[in-house]
Design an enzyme around this catalytic site. Structure first.
Site, PDB file in Angstrom:
ATOM      1  N   GLY A  86       3.369   2.148   3.407  1.00 20.41           N
ATOM      2  CA  GLY A  86       4.623   2.275   2.663  1.00 20.41           C
ATOM      3  C   GLY A  86       4.531   3.362   1.621  1.00 20.41           C
ATOM      4  CB  THR A  88       6.453   8.140  -0.526  1.00 17.47           C
ATOM      5  OG1 THR A  88       6.363   7.935  -1.941  1.00 17.47           O
ATOM      6  CG2 THR A  88       7.318   7.059   0.079  1.00 17.47           C
ATOM      7  CG  PHE A 114       8.577  -0.851   4.771  1.00 17.98           C
ATOM      8  CD1 PHE A 114       8.554  -1.105   6.128  1.00 17.98           C
ATOM      9  CD2 PHE A 114       7.570  -0.081   4.229  1.00 17.98           C
ATOM     10  CE1 PHE A 114       7.547  -0.612   6.935  1.00 17.98           C
ATOM     11  CE2 PHE A 114       6.547   0.417   5.024  1.00 17.98           C
ATOM     12  CZ  PHE A 114       6.535   0.158   6.376  1.00 17.98           C
ATOM     13  CG  HIS A 146      13.107   6.059  -7.038  1.00 15.39           C
ATOM     14  ND1 HIS A 146      13.663   7.021  -6.223  1.00 15.39           N
ATOM     15  CD2 HIS A 146      12.858   4.987  -6.234  1.00 15.39           C
ATOM     16  CE1 HIS A 146      13.730   6.551  -4.989  1.00 15.39           C
ATOM     17  NE2 HIS A 146      13.258   5.321  -4.958  1.00 15.39           N
ATOM     18  CE  LYS A 150       9.978   7.881  -5.302  1.00 15.88           C
ATOM     19  NZ  LYS A 150       8.981   7.261  -4.433  1.00 15.88           N
TER      20      LYS A 150
HETATM   21  P1  NAD Z   1       1.764   1.611  -8.499  1.00 15.52           P
HETATM   22  O1  NAD Z   1       1.324   2.798  -9.288  1.00 15.52           O
HETATM   23  O2  NAD Z   1       2.343   0.440  -9.226  1.00 15.52           O
HETATM   24  O3  NAD Z   1       0.525   1.048  -7.658  1.00 15.52           O
HETATM   25  C1  NAD Z   1      -0.374   1.868  -6.961  1.00 15.52           C
HETATM   26  C2  NAD Z   1      -1.622   1.058  -6.702  1.00 15.52           C
HETATM   27  O4  NAD Z   1      -2.467   1.799  -5.829  1.00 15.52           O
HETATM   28  C3  NAD Z   1      -2.469   0.732  -7.957  1.00 15.52           C
HETATM   29  O5  NAD Z   1      -2.836  -0.641  -7.902  1.00 15.52           O
HETATM   30  C4  NAD Z   1      -3.730   1.598  -7.784  1.00 15.52           C
HETATM   31  O6  NAD Z   1      -4.902   0.998  -8.360  1.00 15.52           O
HETATM   32  C5  NAD Z   1      -3.815   1.618  -6.269  1.00 15.52           C
HETATM   33  N1  NAD Z   1      -4.619   2.682  -5.679  1.00 15.52           N
HETATM   34  C6  NAD Z   1      -4.670   4.001  -5.974  1.00 15.52           C
HETATM   35  N2  NAD Z   1      -5.563   4.614  -5.196  1.00 15.52           N
HETATM   36  C7  NAD Z   1      -6.077   3.671  -4.360  1.00 15.52           C
HETATM   37  C8  NAD Z   1      -7.026   3.658  -3.318  1.00 15.52           C
HETATM   38  N3  NAD Z   1      -7.678   4.774  -2.957  1.00 15.52           N
HETATM   39  N4  NAD Z   1      -7.275   2.486  -2.672  1.00 15.52           N
HETATM   40  C9  NAD Z   1      -6.659   1.343  -3.003  1.00 15.52           C
HETATM   41  N5  NAD Z   1      -5.761   1.287  -4.008  1.00 15.52           N
HETATM   42  C10 NAD Z   1      -5.473   2.434  -4.675  1.00 15.52           C
HETATM   43  O7  NAD Z   1       2.763   2.167  -7.393  1.00 15.52           O
HETATM   44  P2  NAD Z   1       3.872   1.341  -6.574  1.00 15.52           P
HETATM   45  O8  NAD Z   1       5.157   1.313  -7.333  1.00 15.52           O
HETATM   46  O9  NAD Z   1       3.264   0.075  -6.095  1.00 15.52           O
HETATM   47  O10 NAD Z   1       4.132   2.342  -5.351  1.00 15.52           O
HETATM   48  C11 NAD Z   1       3.071   2.681  -4.461  1.00 15.52           C
HETATM   49  C12 NAD Z   1       3.579   3.654  -3.400  1.00 15.52           C
HETATM   50  O11 NAD Z   1       4.576   3.026  -2.603  1.00 15.52           O
HETATM   51  C13 NAD Z   1       4.245   4.930  -3.953  1.00 15.52           C
HETATM   52  O12 NAD Z   1       3.887   6.014  -3.110  1.00 15.52           O
HETATM   53  C14 NAD Z   1       5.734   4.651  -3.822  1.00 15.52           C
HETATM   54  O13 NAD Z   1       6.507   5.827  -3.680  1.00 15.52           O
HETATM   55  C15 NAD Z   1       5.752   3.848  -2.540  1.00 15.52           C
HETATM   56  N6  NAD Z   1       6.891   2.956  -2.350  1.00 15.52           N
HETATM   57  C16 NAD Z   1       7.325   2.816  -1.074  1.00 15.52           C
HETATM   58  C17 NAD Z   1       8.326   1.919  -0.771  1.00 15.52           C
HETATM   59  C18 NAD Z   1       8.717   1.711   0.677  1.00 15.52           C
HETATM   60  O14 NAD Z   1       9.605   0.902   0.955  1.00 15.52           O
HETATM   61  N7  NAD Z   1       8.064   2.386   1.632  1.00 15.52           N
HETATM   62  C19 NAD Z   1       8.932   1.173  -1.780  1.00 15.52           C
HETATM   63  C20 NAD Z   1       8.474   1.330  -3.088  1.00 15.52           C
HETATM   64  C21 NAD Z   1       7.435   2.219  -3.354  1.00 15.52           C
END
Ligand code: NAD
Length: 262
Positions: A86, A88, A114, A146, A150
């Site tokens: 998920g 991006t 998603f 957003h 982000k």
């Molecule tokens: P966030 O910053 O709250 O969380 C990111 C997490 O990733 C943190 O817990 C961090 O410790 C962890 N992380 C970083 N590097 C890592 C690694 N190598 N291995 C394991 N964990 C690692 O971000 P978020 O709001 O949860 O969003 C995460 C991603 O999801 C972003 O890219 C966002 O754009 C995307 N997103 C996608 C959707 C979708 O529907 N596809 C919806 C919302 C957000």
């Protein structure tokens, strides 16, 4: 409350941030078990993803950062499990990610958004662009907003929408999220406007501007729950499948199956 999954499975969660926590809550509600939960500290460059650590996990769900997707998918593919991505902001690594999955014979399902409502929105926008292009005289733009945490601007969903609009609108050759300093915008460039503020979960709007009227088509996520639900359903669907898929494949399959059952 989310209904229980017919076949609960063990899942691995890559990322324990805003989305990771929401995915975990939905997965537990559906009766799945969390075999492994990794964050940045426990998984530098995919090092935490080993067969031992994965245990009985059948699918992983990745909500991390754009730069983590390639090492995470490579490590999961080497360990023989599929990944729902998920996250991006990894467009530049797309070929390498897909190659790793195909060579290992594992599965990958990725989507920048998603939410099932967003999938409907994308289809409505495609059809709207086709109609607008037929009529002519309207100028189309895209706007997305957003939360301020982000990292990618514009986001993956907005990029996908922009590309799809440019492909369908005869009057637009490209899209741009910046404005040319000191000069008017190029009418053949689709303008993409980006806002980052507060805790907005995600809003996308397509504006159709005419000389006498305007149309706006808009999708607003109310919370992260809808994204998490879609990602968990995708993990259930991906278990036991190999190949590279998007949310469209899941929905087409779901609709075909339902059509057969009725
Ligand atoms: P966030 O910053 O709250 O969380 C990111 C997490 O990733 C943190 O817990 C961090 O410790 C962890 N992380 C970083 N590097 C890592 C690694 N190598 N291995 C394991 N964990 C690692 O971000 P978020 O709001 O949860 O969003 C995460 C991603 O999801 C972003 O890219 C966002 O754009 C995307 N997103 C996608 C959707 C979708 O529907 N596809 C919806 C919302 C957000």
């Amino acid at each position: 409350m989310t209904p229980k999954a017919p076949n609960p499975i063990d899942l691995a969660l890559f990322g324990a941030g805003r989305m990771g926590r929401e995915v975990e809550a939905v997965a537990l509600e559906r009766g799945h078990r969390i075999a492994l939960r990794l964050d940045r500290a426990s998984n530098p460059d995919g090092a935490g993803i080993t067969p031992e650590a994965l245990g009985d996990a059948r699918v992983a769900i990745d909500f991390t950062t754009g730069g983590s997707v390639l090492p995470n998918v490579r490590a999961a593919a080497a360990a023989g499990i599929g990944v729902v991505v998920g996250t991006t902001g990894w467009d530049a690594d797309r070929e390498a990610v897909e190659t790793a999955v195909r060579q290992a014979g594992t599965g990958l399902l990725h989507a920048p958004n998603f939410s099932l409502g967003m999938l409907l929105f994308m289809r409505i926008v495609d059809e709207a662009a086709r109609l607008v292009d037929g009529v002519g005289g309207y100028d189309v733009h895209l706007w997305e907003a957003h939360h301020r945490h982000k990292a990618d601007h514009p986001g993956g969903t907005a990029r996908r929408l922009a590309e799809s609009l440019v492909a369908r609108l005869g009057g637009k050759r490209s899209w741009d999220a910046s404005l040319p300093p000191g000069e008017p915008v190029d009418p053949e460039t689709l303008q993409v406007a980006v806002l980052r503020a507060g805790e907005i979960p995600g809003t996308h709007a397509v504006g159709v501007e005419g000389p006498d009227d305007r149309i706006e088509i808009r999708h607003e996520a109310r919370s992260r729950r809808g994204f998490a639900r879609g990602a968990v359903l995708a993990a259930e669907w991906l278990a036991g499948r190999s190949g590279v898929f998007t949310l469209d494949d899941l929905l087409e399959d779901d609709m075909t199956t339902r059509g057969r059952d009725e």
